[in-house]
Design a protein around this motif. Structure first.
Motif, PDB file in Angstrom:
ATOM      1  N   ASN A  22      38.737  31.105  50.847  1.00 33.07           N
ATOM      2  CA  ASN A  22      38.602  32.312  51.428  1.00 33.07           C
ATOM      3  C   ASN A  22      37.152  32.908  51.731  1.00 33.07           C
ATOM      4  O   ASN A  22      37.424  34.013  52.378  1.00 33.07           O
ATOM      5  CB  ASN A  22      39.215  33.482  50.303  1.00 33.07           C
ATOM      6  N   ILE A  23      36.431  32.077  51.508  1.00 25.96           N
ATOM      7  CA  ILE A  23      34.981  32.337  52.090  1.00 25.96           C
ATOM      8  C   ILE A  23      34.498  31.800  53.350  1.00 25.96           C
ATOM      9  O   ILE A  23      34.680  30.444  53.459  1.00 25.96           O
ATOM     10  CB  ILE A  23      33.866  31.826  51.082  1.00 25.96           C
ATOM     11  N   MET A  33      25.243  40.297  47.194  1.00 26.98           N
ATOM     12  CA  MET A  33      25.734  38.794  47.766  1.00 26.98           C
ATOM     13  C   MET A  33      26.472  39.690  48.865  1.00 26.98           C
ATOM     14  O   MET A  33      27.387  40.601  48.595  1.00 26.98           O
ATOM     15  CB  MET A  33      26.616  38.208  46.874  1.00 26.98           C
ATOM     16  N   ARG A  34      26.415  38.961  50.107  1.00 27.77           N
ATOM     17  CA  ARG A  34      27.329  39.388  51.423  1.00 27.77           C
ATOM     18  C   ARG A  34      28.173  38.174  51.757  1.00 27.77           C
ATOM     19  O   ARG A  34      27.954  37.257  52.030  1.00 27.77           O
ATOM     20  CB  ARG A  34      26.308  39.561  52.499  1.00 27.77           C
ATOM     21  N   PHE A  35      29.555  38.596  51.310  1.00 27.40           N
ATOM     22  CA  PHE A  35      30.891  37.594  51.991  1.00 27.40           C
ATOM     23  C   PHE A  35      31.445  37.973  53.248  1.00 27.40           C
ATOM     24  O   PHE A  35      31.491  39.243  53.358  1.00 27.40           O
ATOM     25  CB  PHE A  35      31.898  37.723  50.970  1.00 27.40           C
ATOM     26  N   VAL A  36      31.475  37.331  54.132  1.00 31.75           N
ATOM     27  CA  VAL A  36      32.628  37.525  55.184  1.00 31.75           C
ATOM     28  C   VAL A  36      33.898  36.693  54.635  1.00 31.75           C
ATOM     29  O   VAL A  36      33.721  35.242  54.611  1.00 31.75           O
ATOM     30  CB  VAL A  36      32.301  36.986  56.431  1.00 31.75           C
ATOM     31  N   LEU A  37      34.818  37.393  54.285  1.00 31.26           N
ATOM     32  CA  LEU A  37      36.031  36.484  53.768  1.00 31.26           C
ATOM     33  C   LEU A  37      37.035  36.454  54.943  1.00 31.26           C
ATOM     34  O   LEU A  37      37.244  37.104  55.936  1.00 31.26           O
ATOM     35  CB  LEU A  37      36.516  37.418  52.748  1.00 31.26           C
ATOM     36  N   ASN A  38      37.992  35.383  54.595  1.00 33.67           N
ATOM     37  CA  ASN A  38      38.981  35.136  55.623  1.00 33.67           C
ATOM     38  C   ASN A  38      39.944  36.251  55.426  1.00 33.67           C
ATOM     39  O   ASN A  38      40.867  36.741  56.357  1.00 33.67           O
ATOM     40  CB  ASN A  38      39.864  33.777  55.440  1.00 33.67           C
ATOM     41  N   LYS A  42      42.514  39.117  49.480  1.00 38.06           N
ATOM     42  CA  LYS A  42      42.731  38.114  48.295  1.00 38.06           C
ATOM     43  C   LYS A  42      41.577  38.083  47.290  1.00 38.06           C
ATOM     44  O   LYS A  42      41.719  37.764  46.191  1.00 38.06           O
ATOM     45  CB  LYS A  42      42.608  36.834  48.811  1.00 38.06           C
ATOM     46  N   ALA A  43      40.658  39.315  47.811  1.00 35.50           N
ATOM     47  CA  ALA A  43      39.520  39.539  46.670  1.00 35.50           C
ATOM     48  C   ALA A  43      39.819  40.515  45.827  1.00 35.50           C
ATOM     49  O   ALA A  43      40.460  41.621  45.955  1.00 35.50           O
ATOM     50  CB  ALA A  43      38.210  39.908  47.557  1.00 35.50           C
TER      51      ALA A  43
END
Length: 480
Positions: A22-23, A33-38, A42-43
Motif C-alpha cells: 500500500n506504500i 513520516m510522510r507517506f504517499v499511499l496507494n 487501507k490505513a
C-alpha cells in the motif's frame, strides 16, 4: 529511543498502514513520516494514533503524515528496512503525492513550490526592512524625543543605507529569484532562468517604481514597431508568466533538437523568444493583472467593509492552510508591497498563527497530566509562535476541534483590529510573535493590541469550550 525498541513499532505501523504493497512512496522531514499511499482507506488511522511512538497523524497535499518526533530519522531507517521500501527523495514524494490531488490542489502545490525556496530570503528581507524602520523612521530619540537614530548618529545613518543593499536585492530584484525557482522546479537550465530574471530588472530599463512619475517612457525602436523599456522590479506575475514560458520552451526544444547540437540551440531558442515575449506581451499583461489583484485586495481591506473582509479572512486563514490555498497569499502580499510599499494582508496571517499557538497553550494546561500529549503540544506551541503552524494545527487543534475553533475566532477578532486601525507591514516576515518586527513603526501599538487579543481570546475560549458539550464530546471521542 533506540533502534531495537523501534523494531516492534515499525512492524506494527507497517501492518496498520496497509502493508508495503500500500506504500507508493515514504520519506521523512524533521519530525514526521510522510507517506504517499496507494489507498488511503487501507490505513487504520485510529490504530496508528494509538501507538506509543506516534504523536498524531494528518493528511495534507496528498501525503499521509505521521508525527514521530525528533527521532523520526532513526525510526524511518528501521521502518524502511522492515517494510522493504527504498530511500526516496522528497521531490519523488511530491510527484507521487500529486497523483492524489485535484487540478486546483496541483495548481496550488506548484505555486507553493515556486515560493517556498524564496521564503528564507523574504523573511530576512522583512526583518531588515523592519530594523531600517526602527532606526530610520521612529522619531523617539534625541534630547527632545523627536529625532530618528539616523539623524543622531553617522553610524546608524551608514547602517541604514548599507542595509538597503540587501533589502533592494531581495525585493526589487525578486523576479530573478522567481524565474530561477521556476526553472529549478521544472528541471530546466537554472542559469537561463537567472538571466531571464535579470532582463526583467536590468538597470537599462525604466525602474518600475518610476513609471508613474516618468514624463517619457524610453523604448526600443525596431523601425516597424517599438517596445517600452520598462522594468518589472518587485513584480510577481510577470516573472511567473515569463518563467513558465522559458521552462516550457526549453522542455519542448529538448524533444525536437538533436543532442549533438542541443547545447547551442536549446538555450538560444529558449531564452531569446522568452525575453522577447516577456517584454512585449507577458510583462504588460502581468502588470495589469497584478495591479488588478492588488487593488481589489487593498480596496477591500481599506473600504467601509474592510472589517468584514478582515473578519472573514482572519477566521478562514487557518482552514486555508489545511487545503494549501494559503500559498496564494505570498504572491498577493508581494504584489501589494510593490504597489503600496507595504501589505495590510500579511499582519492578519501573523495574527492567525499566534492565535493557533495560543489555543495549544491552553491545551497544554488542560492536558498537563498527559505526558504523551505534552510531547506534541509544547514543541507545537513554540513552533507556532515562531510562524510554523502545521504541528499545532494537525497535532492538537484539529484533532480536538474546539481549540481550532477558538483560535479561528480569536484570529478573526484580531484581524478586525489590525485592519480597522490600518496596520501595514513592510513585507512578509516571521509569521508569529516576531512578526511585529516586520510591521511599519507607526503601527506597532495597534498591532501589539491585536497580538494581545490573538493570545488572550483563544486561551480563554479554549478553556471555556472545553467545559461545553463540544469539548466533552471531543475528549470522549479521543478516549481521554
Amino acid at each position: 529511543m533506540n533502534m531495537a525498541k523501534y523494531t516492534e513499532s515499525a512492524k506494527e505501523l507497517l501492518e496498520h498502514i496497509g502493508g508495503n504493497e500500500n506504500i507508493s512512496v515514504v520519506t521523512h522531514c524533521a519530525t514526521r513520516m510522510r507517506f504517499v499511499l496507494n489507498d488511503n482507506d487501507k490505513a487504520d488511522k485510529q490504530k496508528i494514533e494509538d501507538m506509543d511512538v506516534v504523536k498524531g497523524t494528518f493528511t495534507n497535499a496528498g501525503q499521509f503524515q505521521i508525527i514521530i518526533g525528533n527521532d523520526v530519522a532513526t525510526f524511518y531507517n528501521e521502518f524502511s528496512e522492515i517494510a522493504g521500501v527504498g530511500d526516496t527523495s522528497k521531490e519523488d514524494a511530491k510527484v507521487a503525492a500529486k497523483q492524489n490531488m485535484s487540478f486546483i490542489q496541483r495548481l496550488i502545490a506548484n505555486l507553493a513550490e515556486i515560493f517556498t525556496p524564496l521564503i528564507p530570503a523574504l523573511v530576512v528581507g522583512g526583518l531588515i526592512l523592519g530594523f531600517r524602520n526602527v532606526i530610520g523612521e521612529l522619531p523617539n530619540f534625541g534630547p527632545n524625543n523627536d529625532q530618528a537614530l539616523v539623524e543622531l548618529s553617522q553610524f546608524w545613518s551608514g547602517a541604514n543605507d548599507f542595509l538597503w543593499l540587501i533589502g533592494e536585492a531581495i525585493f526589487h530584484f525578486l523576479p530573478v529569484g522567481i524565474v530561477w525557482s521556476i526553472t529549478r522546479k521544472m528541471g530546466t537550465t537554472q542559469i537561463l532562468g537567472i538571466v531571464l530574471g535579470i532582463t526583467l530588472v536590468s538597470p537599462q530599463l525604466l525602474n518600475a517604481y518610476g513609471v508613474a512619475e516618468a514624463t517619457e517612457i524610453p523604448f526600443w525602436d525596431f523601425g516597424f514597431a517599438t517596445v517600452d523599456m520598462i522594468g518589472y522590479q518587485a513584480q510577481v506575475i510577470p516573472a511567473i508568466l515569463a518563467g513558465f514560458v522559458l521552462a516550457y520552451l526549453e522542455l519542448g526544444l529538448r524533444k525536437i533538437i538533436p543532442n549533438v547540437i542541443s547545447m547551442i540551440f536549446v538555450p538560444l531558442f529558449a531564452l531569446l523568444p522568452a525575453v522577447i515575449v516577456a517584454h512585449v506581451i507577458l510583462g504588460p499583461i502581468g502588470w495589469v493583472i497584478g495591479d488588478w489583484i492588488s487593488n481589489v485586495v487593498y480596496s477591500g481591506l481599506t473600504s467601509a467593509f474592510g472589517w468584514l473582509f478582515a473578519a472573514v479572512f482572519g477566521f478562514a486563514y487557518a482552514p486555508l492552510v489545511i487545503t494549501g490555498l494559503h500559498h496564494m497569499t505570498n504572491a498577493i502580499d508581494l504584489q501589494l508591497m510593490s504597489i503600496f510599499e507595504g501589505t495590510n494582508l500579511w499582519p492578519m496571517i501573523a495574527l492567525s498563527n499566534i492565535a493557533q499557538g495560543s489555543a495549544v497553550v491552553a491545551m497544554i494546561f488542560l492536558n498537563r497530566r498527559d505526558e504523551k500529549e505534552q510531547q506534541v503540544s509544547i514543541p507545537a506551541a513554540v513552533s507556532c509562535y515562531l510562524g510554523v503552524t502545521e504541528p499545532a494545527m494537525f497535532g492538537i487543534n484539529i484533532k480536538y476541534g474546539f481549540p481550532f475553533l477558538a483560535a479561528m475566532i480569536g484570529s478573526s477578532i484580531a484581524a478586525v483590529i489590525s485592519v480597522g486601525s490600518g496596520v501595514m507591514a513592510n513585507s512578509i516576515g516571521v509569521g508569529g510573535l516576531p512578526g511585529i518586527l516586520s510591521i511599519q513603526s507607526a503601527h506597532y501599538l495597534m498591532f501589539g493590541v491585536a497580538m494581545a487579543v490573538a493570545i488572550a481570546v483563544p486561551l480563554v475560549l479554549t478553556f471555556a469550550l472545553a467545559k461545553t458539550k463540544m469539548g466533552k464530546n471531543a475528549y470522549e471521542r479521543l478516549g481521554k
